[in-house]
Design a protein around this motif. Structure first.
Motif, PDB file in Angstrom:
ATOM      1  N   UNK A   7       0.833  -1.206   0.000  1.00  0.00           N
ATOM      2  CA  UNK A   7       0.000   0.000   0.000  1.00  0.00           C
ATOM      3  C   UNK A   7       0.870   1.260   0.000  1.00  0.00           C
ATOM      4  N   UNK A   8       1.935   1.254   0.780  1.00  0.00           N
ATOM      5  CA  UNK A   8       2.845   2.408   0.822  1.00  0.00           C
ATOM      6  C   UNK A   8       3.526   2.596  -0.522  1.00  0.00           C
ATOM      7  N   UNK A   9       3.977   1.499  -1.140  1.00  0.00           N
ATOM      8  CA  UNK A   9       4.618   1.578  -2.456  1.00  0.00           C
ATOM      9  C   UNK A   9       3.655   2.156  -3.489  1.00  0.00           C
ATOM     10  N   UNK A  10       2.409   1.681  -3.490  1.00  0.00           N
ATOM     11  CA  UNK A  10       1.423   2.188  -4.443  1.00  0.00           C
ATOM     12  C   UNK A  10       1.127   3.659  -4.196  1.00  0.00           C
ATOM     13  N   UNK A  11       1.025   4.048  -2.935  1.00  0.00           N
ATOM     14  CA  UNK A  11       0.742   5.445  -2.607  1.00  0.00           C
ATOM     15  C   UNK A  11       1.873   6.347  -3.093  1.00  0.00           C
ATOM     16  N   UNK A  12       3.108   5.923  -2.927  1.00  0.00           N
ATOM     17  CA  UNK A  12       4.255   6.730  -3.381  1.00  0.00           C
ATOM     18  C   UNK A  12       4.292   6.823  -4.901  1.00  0.00           C
ATOM     19  N   UNK A  13       4.056   5.707  -5.570  1.00  0.00           N
ATOM     20  CA  UNK A  13       4.042   5.735  -7.040  1.00  0.00           C
ATOM     21  C   UNK A  13       2.901   6.597  -7.566  1.00  0.00           C
ATOM     22  N   UNK A  14       1.747   6.482  -6.934  1.00  0.00           N
ATOM     23  CA  UNK A  14       0.594   7.290  -7.346  1.00  0.00           C
ATOM     24  C   UNK A  14       0.891   8.770  -7.172  1.00  0.00           C
ATOM     25  N   UNK A  15       1.468   9.137  -6.043  1.00  0.00           N
ATOM     26  CA  UNK A  15       1.789  10.543  -5.785  1.00  0.00           C
ATOM     27  C   UNK A  15       2.810  11.058  -6.804  1.00  0.00           C
ATOM     28  N   UNK A  16       3.790  10.250  -7.145  1.00  0.00           N
ATOM     29  CA  UNK A  16       4.795  10.663  -8.126  1.00  0.00           C
ATOM     30  C   UNK A  16       4.181  10.898  -9.504  1.00  0.00           C
ATOM     31  N   UNK A  17       3.093  10.176  -9.807  1.00  0.00           N
ATOM     32  CA  UNK A  17       2.428  10.313 -11.104  1.00  0.00           C
ATOM     33  C   UNK A  17       1.298  11.340 -11.072  1.00  0.00           C
ATOM     34  N   UNK A  18       0.997  11.872  -9.896  1.00  0.00           N
ATOM     35  CA  UNK A  18      -0.080  12.850  -9.781  1.00  0.00           C
ATOM     36  C   UNK A  18      -1.453  12.222  -9.695  1.00  0.00           C
ATOM     37  N   UNK A  19      -1.516  10.965  -9.271  1.00  0.00           N
ATOM     38  CA  UNK A  19      -2.775  10.250  -9.131  1.00  0.00           C
ATOM     39  C   UNK A  19      -3.074  10.004  -7.657  1.00  0.00           C
ATOM     40  N   UNK A  20      -4.324   9.663  -7.371  1.00  0.00           N
ATOM     41  CA  UNK A  20      -4.660   9.249  -6.019  1.00  0.00           C
ATOM     42  C   UNK A  20      -4.353   7.761  -5.874  1.00  0.00           C
ATOM     43  N   UNK A  21      -4.302   7.307  -4.633  1.00  0.00           N
ATOM     44  CA  UNK A  21      -4.073   5.885  -4.375  1.00  0.00           C
ATOM     45  C   UNK A  21      -5.166   5.052  -5.032  1.00  0.00           C
ATOM     46  N   UNK A  22      -6.401   5.508  -4.917  1.00  0.00           N
ATOM     47  CA  UNK A  22      -7.532   4.768  -5.485  1.00  0.00           C
ATOM     48  C   UNK A  22      -7.434   4.680  -7.003  1.00  0.00           C
ATOM     49  N   UNK A  23      -7.068   5.787  -7.660  1.00  0.00           N
ATOM     50  CA  UNK A  23      -6.938   5.782  -9.124  1.00  0.00           C
ATOM     51  C   UNK A  23      -5.831   4.822  -9.566  1.00  0.00           C
ATOM     52  N   UNK A  24      -4.714   4.858  -8.863  1.00  0.00           N
ATOM     53  CA  UNK A  24      -3.574   3.997  -9.219  1.00  0.00           C
ATOM     54  C   UNK A  24      -3.929   2.525  -9.000  1.00  0.00           C
ATOM     55  N   UNK A  25      -4.526   2.212  -7.848  1.00  0.00           N
ATOM     56  CA  UNK A  25      -4.886   0.834  -7.547  1.00  0.00           C
ATOM     57  C   UNK A  25      -5.958   0.320  -8.498  1.00  0.00           C
ATOM     58  N   UNK A  26      -6.925   1.160  -8.822  1.00  0.00           N
ATOM     59  CA  UNK A  26      -7.966   0.749  -9.755  1.00  0.00           C
ATOM     60  C   UNK A  26      -7.376   0.420 -11.127  1.00  0.00           C
ATOM     61  N   UNK A  27      -6.389   1.163 -11.543  1.00  0.00           N
ATOM     62  CA  UNK A  27      -5.729   0.886 -12.824  1.00  0.00           C
ATOM     63  C   UNK A  27      -5.045  -0.483 -12.783  1.00  0.00           C
ATOM     64  N   UNK A  28      -4.416  -0.814 -11.667  1.00  0.00           N
ATOM     65  CA  UNK A  28      -3.784  -2.132 -11.523  1.00  0.00           C
ATOM     66  C   UNK A  28      -4.849  -3.224 -11.578  1.00  0.00           C
ATOM     67  N   UNK A  29      -5.956  -3.016 -10.863  1.00  0.00           N
ATOM     68  CA  UNK A  29      -7.008  -4.033 -10.826  1.00  0.00           C
ATOM     69  C   UNK A  29      -7.698  -4.192 -12.170  1.00  0.00           C
ATOM     70  N   UNK A  30      -7.912  -3.083 -12.888  1.00  0.00           N
ATOM     71  CA  UNK A  30      -8.619  -3.154 -14.167  1.00  0.00           C
ATOM     72  C   UNK A  30      -7.736  -3.655 -15.298  1.00  0.00           C
ATOM     73  N   UNK A  31      -6.502  -3.195 -15.366  1.00  0.00           N
ATOM     74  CA  UNK A  31      -5.652  -3.475 -16.515  1.00  0.00           C
ATOM     75  C   UNK A  31      -4.533  -4.473 -16.230  1.00  0.00           C
TER      76      UNK A  31
END
Length: 89
Positions: free
Chosen positions: A42-66
């Motif tokens: 969760x921490x890794x995803x949150x950091x990657x999401x922040x670096x890309x300008x996305x929220x944690x939910x947006x980043x995680x949803x992209x992983x789950x969908x694609x």
């Protein structure tokens, strides 16, 4: 139109929809299971999401969908995700 038995989109429907309350609980459990990840991930995803300008939910949803993690090379996809955000006043 086919239904996936998800939450209702109609304003006049009850929160659990027209398919019975059981589906409401099933969807709640599925969402919880999808976002129930170990702390380090969760921490890794949150950091990657922040670096890309996305929220944690947006980043995680992209992983789950694609099934893939976004990176700097996915600028077009990231821009599309940001365009889907609701307008804030």
């Amino acid at each position: 139109m086919l239904s996936n038995n998800g939450p209702p989109l109609d304003d006049d429907a009850p929160p659990w929809g027209r398919n019975g309350i059981g589906h409401w609980f099933e969807w709640g459990a599925a969402i919880k299971a999808a976002y129930d990840t170990p702390y380090a991930i969760a921490v890794m995803r949150a950091r990657r999401a922040q670096a890309l300008g996305l929220t944690y939910e947006e980043y995680t949803l992209e992983i789950l969908e694609r099934g893939r993690h976004l990176n700097e090379g996915d600028a077009e996809r990231i821009a599309a995700i940001k365009r889907r955000r609701p307008l804030r006043y």
